[in-house]
Design an enzyme around this catalytic site. Sequence first.
Site, PDB file in Angstrom:
ATOM      1  N   LYS A 266     -19.617  79.720  62.869  1.00 39.47           N
ATOM      2  CA  LYS A 266     -18.201  79.780  63.243  1.00 39.47           C
ATOM      3  C   LYS A 266     -17.911  81.185  63.756  1.00 39.47           C
ATOM      4  O   LYS A 266     -18.082  82.165  63.039  1.00 39.47           O
ATOM      5  CB  LYS A 266     -17.312  79.464  62.031  1.00 39.47           C
ATOM      6  CG  LYS A 266     -15.822  79.759  62.266  1.00 39.47           C
ATOM      7  CD  LYS A 266     -14.960  79.391  61.049  1.00 39.47           C
ATOM      8  CE  LYS A 266     -13.519  79.871  61.231  1.00 39.47           C
ATOM      9  NZ  LYS A 266     -12.661  79.581  60.065  1.00 39.47           N
ATOM     10  N   ASP A 271      -8.433  85.144  63.584  1.00 36.58           N
ATOM     11  CA  ASP A 271      -7.732  83.928  63.188  1.00 36.58           C
ATOM     12  C   ASP A 271      -6.316  84.261  62.715  1.00 36.58           C
ATOM     13  O   ASP A 271      -6.105  84.638  61.568  1.00 36.58           O
ATOM     14  CB  ASP A 271      -8.523  83.214  62.069  1.00 36.58           C
ATOM     15  CG  ASP A 271      -7.847  81.922  61.628  1.00 36.58           C
ATOM     16  OD1 ASP A 271      -6.921  81.463  62.327  1.00 36.58           O
ATOM     17  OD2 ASP A 271      -8.267  81.365  60.586  1.00 36.58           O
ATOM     18  N   LYS A 278      -0.410  82.417  59.982  1.00 36.44           N
ATOM     19  CA  LYS A 278      -0.718  82.887  58.638  1.00 36.44           C
ATOM     20  C   LYS A 278       0.341  83.888  58.177  1.00 36.44           C
ATOM     21  O   LYS A 278       0.954  84.563  59.005  1.00 36.44           O
ATOM     22  CB  LYS A 278      -2.073  83.616  58.643  1.00 36.44           C
ATOM     23  CG  LYS A 278      -3.277  82.705  58.719  1.00 36.44           C
ATOM     24  CD  LYS A 278      -4.562  83.492  58.604  1.00 36.44           C
ATOM     25  CE  LYS A 278      -5.772  82.590  58.660  1.00 36.44           C
ATOM     26  NZ  LYS A 278      -5.851  81.633  57.534  1.00 36.44           N
ATOM     27  N   ASP A 289     -13.443  86.481  60.537  1.00 37.57           N
ATOM     28  CA  ASP A 289     -13.578  85.028  60.636  1.00 37.57           C
ATOM     29  C   ASP A 289     -14.714  84.617  61.591  1.00 37.57           C
ATOM     30  O   ASP A 289     -14.894  83.441  61.867  1.00 37.57           O
ATOM     31  CB  ASP A 289     -12.242  84.404  61.074  1.00 37.57           C
ATOM     32  CG  ASP A 289     -12.045  83.014  60.503  1.00 37.57           C
ATOM     33  OD1 ASP A 289     -12.739  82.666  59.521  1.00 37.57           O
ATOM     34  OD2 ASP A 289     -11.200  82.265  61.045  1.00 37.57           O
ATOM     35  N   ASP A 348      -4.230  76.147  61.753  1.00 38.06           N
ATOM     36  CA  ASP A 348      -4.997  77.145  61.001  1.00 38.06           C
ATOM     37  C   ASP A 348      -6.311  76.558  60.455  1.00 38.06           C
ATOM     38  O   ASP A 348      -7.162  77.287  59.970  1.00 38.06           O
ATOM     39  CB  ASP A 348      -4.143  77.699  59.855  1.00 38.06           C
ATOM     40  CG  ASP A 348      -4.698  78.992  59.290  1.00 38.06           C
ATOM     41  OD1 ASP A 348      -5.608  79.581  59.917  1.00 38.06           O
ATOM     42  OD2 ASP A 348      -4.214  79.422  58.222  1.00 38.06           O
ATOM     43  N   GLU A 350      -8.841  75.712  62.062  1.00 34.36           N
ATOM     44  CA  GLU A 350      -9.449  75.759  63.393  1.00 34.36           C
ATOM     45  C   GLU A 350     -10.975  75.824  63.370  1.00 34.36           C
ATOM     46  O   GLU A 350     -11.619  75.447  64.341  1.00 34.36           O
ATOM     47  CB  GLU A 350      -8.885  76.954  64.178  1.00 34.36           C
ATOM     48  CG  GLU A 350      -9.571  78.306  63.916  1.00 34.36           C
ATOM     49  CD  GLU A 350      -9.467  78.794  62.478  1.00 34.36           C
ATOM     50  OE1 GLU A 350      -8.557  78.345  61.777  1.00 34.36           O
ATOM     51  OE2 GLU A 350     -10.312  79.615  62.062  1.00 34.36           O
ATOM     52  N   ARG A 352     -13.237  74.151  61.722  1.00 37.37           N
ATOM     53  CA  ARG A 352     -13.869  72.825  61.848  1.00 37.37           C
ATOM     54  C   ARG A 352     -13.723  72.276  63.265  1.00 37.37           C
ATOM     55  O   ARG A 352     -14.560  71.501  63.724  1.00 37.37           O
ATOM     56  CB  ARG A 352     -13.282  71.870  60.797  1.00 37.37           C
ATOM     57  CG  ARG A 352     -11.798  71.646  60.934  1.00 37.37           C
ATOM     58  CD  ARG A 352     -11.169  71.113  59.655  1.00 37.37           C
ATOM     59  NE  ARG A 352     -10.907  72.164  58.671  1.00 37.37           N
ATOM     60  CZ  ARG A 352     -10.365  71.950  57.488  1.00 37.37           C
ATOM     61  NH1 ARG A 352     -10.039  70.728  57.100  1.00 37.37           N
ATOM     62  NH2 ARG A 352     -10.153  72.957  56.653  1.00 37.37           N
TER      63      ARG A 352
HETATM   64  N1  BES Z   1     -10.570  81.418  58.225  1.00 33.10           N
HETATM   65  C1  BES Z   1      -9.745  80.644  57.365  1.00 33.10           C
HETATM   66  C2  BES Z   1     -10.325  80.520  55.953  1.00 33.10           C
HETATM   67  C3  BES Z   1     -10.231  81.756  55.104  1.00 33.10           C
HETATM   68  C4  BES Z   1      -9.026  82.127  54.541  1.00 33.10           C
HETATM   69  C5  BES Z   1     -11.347  82.480  54.836  1.00 33.10           C
HETATM   70  C6  BES Z   1      -8.966  83.239  53.729  1.00 33.10           C
HETATM   71  C7  BES Z   1     -11.293  83.589  54.005  1.00 33.10           C
HETATM   72  C8  BES Z   1     -10.096  83.972  53.464  1.00 33.10           C
HETATM   73  C9  BES Z   1      -9.597  79.231  57.913  1.00 33.10           C
HETATM   74  O1  BES Z   1      -9.559  79.124  59.289  1.00 33.10           O
HETATM   75  C10 BES Z   1      -8.323  78.699  57.399  1.00 33.10           C
HETATM   76  O2  BES Z   1      -7.317  79.212  57.755  1.00 33.10           O
HETATM   77  N2  BES Z   1      -8.378  77.672  56.560  1.00 33.10           N
HETATM   78  C11 BES Z   1      -7.232  77.093  55.974  1.00 33.10           C
HETATM   79  C12 BES Z   1      -7.386  75.592  56.027  1.00 33.10           C
HETATM   80  C13 BES Z   1      -6.153  74.845  55.637  1.00 33.10           C
HETATM   81  C14 BES Z   1      -5.091  75.027  56.695  1.00 33.10           C
HETATM   82  C15 BES Z   1      -6.505  73.389  55.469  1.00 33.10           C
HETATM   83  C16 BES Z   1      -7.136  77.573  54.531  1.00 33.10           C
HETATM   84  O3  BES Z   1      -8.160  77.657  53.858  1.00 33.10           O
HETATM   85  O4  BES Z   1      -6.038  77.890  54.110  1.00 33.10           O
HETATM   86 ZN    ZN Z   2     -10.507  80.566  60.316  1.00 39.43          ZN
HETATM   87 MN    MN Z   3      -7.624  79.376  60.074  1.00 39.82          MN
END
Ligand code: BES
Ligand code: ZN
Ligand code: MN
Length: 492
Positions: A266, A271, A278, A289, A348, A350, A352
């Site tokens: 990824k 992000d 966020k 990210d 968010d 993204e 996947r």
């Molecule tokens: N890059 C983030 C995941 C992340 C968040 C990694 C904090 C490390 C620290 C990912 O793209 C994301 O935002 N995931 C969301 C998914 C949710 C919207 C289903 C998450 O984990 O909040």
């Molecule tokens: Zn992300």
């Molecule tokens: Mn994200």
Amino acid sequence: MQFSTKTTALSNTPTSCLVLGVFINGNLPDATAEIDKACGKSISKILKAGDISGKIKESVLIQQPQAIKAKRILLVGLGKKTGLSLKKYTEVLRYTALQLNRYSLEDCVLGFPGLDVEKTDSERLAIQTAKVFTNAEYRYSETLSKARPALKLKRVSLAVSTKQRSRAKKGLDTGAAIALGMNEARNLGNLPGNFCTPTYLAEQAKKLATKNKLLKTKVLSEAQMKRLGMHSLLSVGHGSDEPSALIIMEYKGSTAATKPQVLVGKGITFDTGGISLKPGAAMDEMKFDMCGAASVFGTMHALCALKPKINVIGIVAAAENMPSARATKPGDVVTSMSGQTIEILNTDAEGRLVLCDALTYAKRFKPKTVIDIATLTGACVATFGNVVSGLLSNDDELADSLYQCGLDALDPAWRLPLWDEYQKMLHSNFADMANIGGRYGGTITAACFLSRFTEDFKWAHLDIAGTAWNQGEQKGATGRPVPLLMEYLLRG
Ligand code: BES
Ligand code: ZN
Ligand code: MN
């Protein structure tokens, strides 16, 4: 850093500093006892005086010891004699590197031959040694006006028995290559989002190929991805002025008939969350990210250094996730390269979305196995903290193998269930699936989403959201899971 092995008697080995261990309670390993005898019991005297108790992270420097060829002896604590684990030994090595640097020493001999580390052979000890000392060299410098002072240590020699020598040598080469890859991954990870863009990553991949005959790089532009139908991947970069890229690095160490292992990283270079923006706190950390992609780069670097006879393909799905008038909106539906449609309920989620098209693309390489590496879910950090990476797989043998490799390489991953019961959480009324699965089990539902694009091959997913970087004072990329990936790849 230069590594070598020494089989000469320690008392006869010239060096700026001979590093020797002491256990708690004044217990001496054989090599330390031997030197103690040779230099008029000066080590015993120091122990008696109580200058060092033998605990880990304790040391004493002895200047100009008598009757041996070393200019100094660094005595370091090894902890308890029984139950010295590889983890503790690693702590000792890290601490030793810091102490040697404190005294501005350029070379040393590690005088631990025959040290009994639990369940560890001489090759593993050497891997870990080269890894720790090469990692200690890393300095972030890209965006500093003045470089931080470099590590002074240049040459590390490992004392071994003649019987251990060839395995130790092999281990040193392996460990140095792995750490070189980790340092590369750390550097890419640490680089800010305004430097490390998808285009920058693509340039790095091309550069690596010009320097290494065994590597070929191909970069797919947005137009090329559009023709392949990668609308899920492309939807992530819609809001950004930085064009997305799919980067393919092919390492060919074996014949064309040998099926490749495929790694998919990824590579979200920043992000923001997109329209599902966020919150502000710690958002700077979302430059990390792309650490999944960085670990793929790091692994390719390590392979180029070590040149094992295997085939590995690294794919990086690179995009920047930004809000704008052109950005994807919650509720938008896109068609992935697989033909399956996706309702993007949260922009968010993204990672996947870029991975699914990269995974579909991976199929054309007829892979032995496919492993994707991603900072995918905050839920994974909630579950495992920063100690263990999440592991999910559609193949038990592959999952077991990665689990074992993680333990052996001290880069652990722990499996979570990828069970059918969770799949229904991705239900959508307006597309074949939604890109989020509701409030609970976030790491699992993210993997469930990916599993719908990996049915044709053996696949594992590593969620490194907690392990890819450190927060706080020591903020910075860790280089994980390059050790785990290399362990797995080198086992063939
Ligand atoms: N890059 C983030 C995941 C992340 C968040 C990694 C904090 C490390 C620290 C990912 O793209 C994301 O935002 N995931 C969301 C998914 C949710 C919207 C289903 C998450 O984990 O909040
Ligand atoms: Zn992300
Ligand atoms: Mn994200």
